[in-house]
Scaffold this motif. Structure first.
Motif, short mmCIF file in Angstrom:
data_model
loop_
_atom_site.label_atom_id
_atom_site.label_comp_id
_atom_site.label_asym_id
_atom_site.label_seq_id
_atom_site.Cartn_x
_atom_site.Cartn_y
_atom_site.Cartn_z
N MET A 258 0.83 -1.19 0.00
CA MET A 258 0.00 0.00 0.00
C MET A 258 0.88 1.25 0.00
SD MET A 258 -2.82 1.25 2.82
CE MET A 258 -3.74 -0.28 2.70
N ARG A 259 1.91 1.25 0.83
CA ARG A 259 2.84 2.39 0.88
C ARG A 259 3.48 2.62 -0.48
NH1 ARG A 259 8.02 1.96 3.11
NH2 ARG A 259 8.17 0.16 1.71
N PHE B 11 1.98 12.66 0.84
CA PHE B 11 3.26 12.47 1.52
C PHE B 11 3.06 12.20 3.00
CE2 PHE B 11 6.92 13.94 3.93
CZ PHE B 11 7.92 13.15 3.36
N GLU B 12 2.12 12.90 3.63
CA GLU B 12 1.82 12.65 5.04
C GLU B 12 1.37 11.21 5.24
OE1 GLU B 12 1.95 14.54 7.75
OE2 GLU B 12 2.38 16.55 6.96
N ALA B 13 0.55 10.71 4.32
CA ALA B 13 0.08 9.34 4.42
C ALA B 13 1.24 8.36 4.29
CB ALA B 13 -0.98 9.06 3.35
N VAL B 14 2.14 8.61 3.35
CA VAL B 14 3.30 7.74 3.17
C VAL B 14 4.17 7.74 4.43
CG1 VAL B 14 5.47 7.49 1.90
CG2 VAL B 14 3.34 7.89 0.66
N ALA B 15 4.43 8.93 4.97
CA ALA B 15 5.25 9.03 6.17
C ALA B 15 4.60 8.30 7.34
CB ALA B 15 5.49 10.50 6.51
N THR C 214 10.97 7.16 4.19
CA THR C 214 10.48 8.54 4.26
C THR C 214 11.55 9.50 3.75
OG1 THR C 214 9.02 8.05 6.12
CG2 THR C 214 9.64 10.35 5.80
N TYR C 215 12.79 9.29 4.15
CA TYR C 215 13.89 10.13 3.69
C TYR C 215 14.07 10.06 2.18
CZ TYR C 215 18.77 11.22 2.58
OH TYR C 215 19.92 11.70 1.99
N ALA D 85 9.21 15.34 7.40
CA ALA D 85 10.32 14.49 6.99
C ALA D 85 11.58 14.69 7.84
CB ALA D 85 10.66 14.78 5.52
N LEU D 86 11.65 15.76 8.61
CA LEU D 86 12.91 16.09 9.29
C LEU D 86 13.45 14.99 10.20
CD1 LEU D 86 12.51 19.90 10.00
CD2 LEU D 86 14.45 18.79 8.88
#
Length: 208
Positions: A23-24, A49-53, A65-66, A87-88
């Motif tokens: 899914m990711r 992107f928030e969902a992936v992270a 994530t990086y 992402a930090l």
């Protein structure tokens, strides 16, 4: 609820972890193809992107994530800048301190805001109210920790020491300062303290 279920299933069940990984990966492909919105309900749009992270948090895969952020930044730099905060931690964990420095702000800029909140909000409110002050303190110390790690990674240990000293000294209430010191030593201490207090309140309310 879906996120909660994934958090329960993925660590213990390989099939669930593999399903979440697939899914990711689908979400990553869509993001890099330019599809930025994850939520199907346009009234509540959510960043892909928030969902992936978030999926990577469950998978304990900060490296993904990086790497996704680096690709995202190359393709859509303006949009990636808006998501850099998310992402930090992964960027710092990957030891890409030059990239982290580009997006980090000075956490001391938020110190007055945290102290002003402390004048009107309890650190751990009773009766089920959200612990906003504890959350803001946790965010503040998160930023201090990321900045400190980045400065040390760049060989600027003296600046890192000065940042930590100024951050802790600048927190006005003693209880908050003590909790912040615990957060520096053990990241997540503030959240665990808030959770433990809420659990104790719930137990007392139920009479157990």
């Amino acid at each position: 609820m879906a996120t909660f279920l994934w958090e329960l299933l993925a660590p213990a069940h390989p099939a669930a972890r593999e399903a979440l990984t697939r899914m990711r990966d689908r979400q990553v492909r869509k993001l890099l193809d330019g599809d930025q919105i994850y939520s199907a309900d346009q009234r509540w749009p959510r960043s892909r992107f928030e969902a992936v992270a978030g999926m990577n948090d469950i998978l304990k895969d900060s490296r993904s994530t990086y790497e996704v952020f680096r690709q995202f930044e190359a393709l859509m730099p303006d949009l990636a800048r808006r998501h850099a905060y998310r992402a930090l931690p992964a960027i710092v964990e990957a030891r890409d301190f030059a990239l982290a420095e580009r997006y980090l702000s000075n956490p001391l800029d938020d110190l007055d805001f945290v102290n002003e909140l402390a004048l009107t909000l309890p650190l751990f409110p009773p009766e089920g109210a959200a612990p906003r002050l504890a959350a803001e303190l946790s965010n503040f110390m998160r930023n201090v920790r990321l900045c400190e790690a980045t400065l040390r990674g760049l060989g600027r240990g003296g600046e890192a020491d000065a940042l930590r000293t100024a951050a802790l000294a600048g927190i006005a209430p003693d209880e908050m300062r003590e909790l912040a010191q615990r957060e520096i030593a053990i990241p997540g201490a503030i959240t665990r303290e808030a959770t433990a207090r809420r659990a104790l309140e719930d137990r007392d309310a139920s009479g157990e």
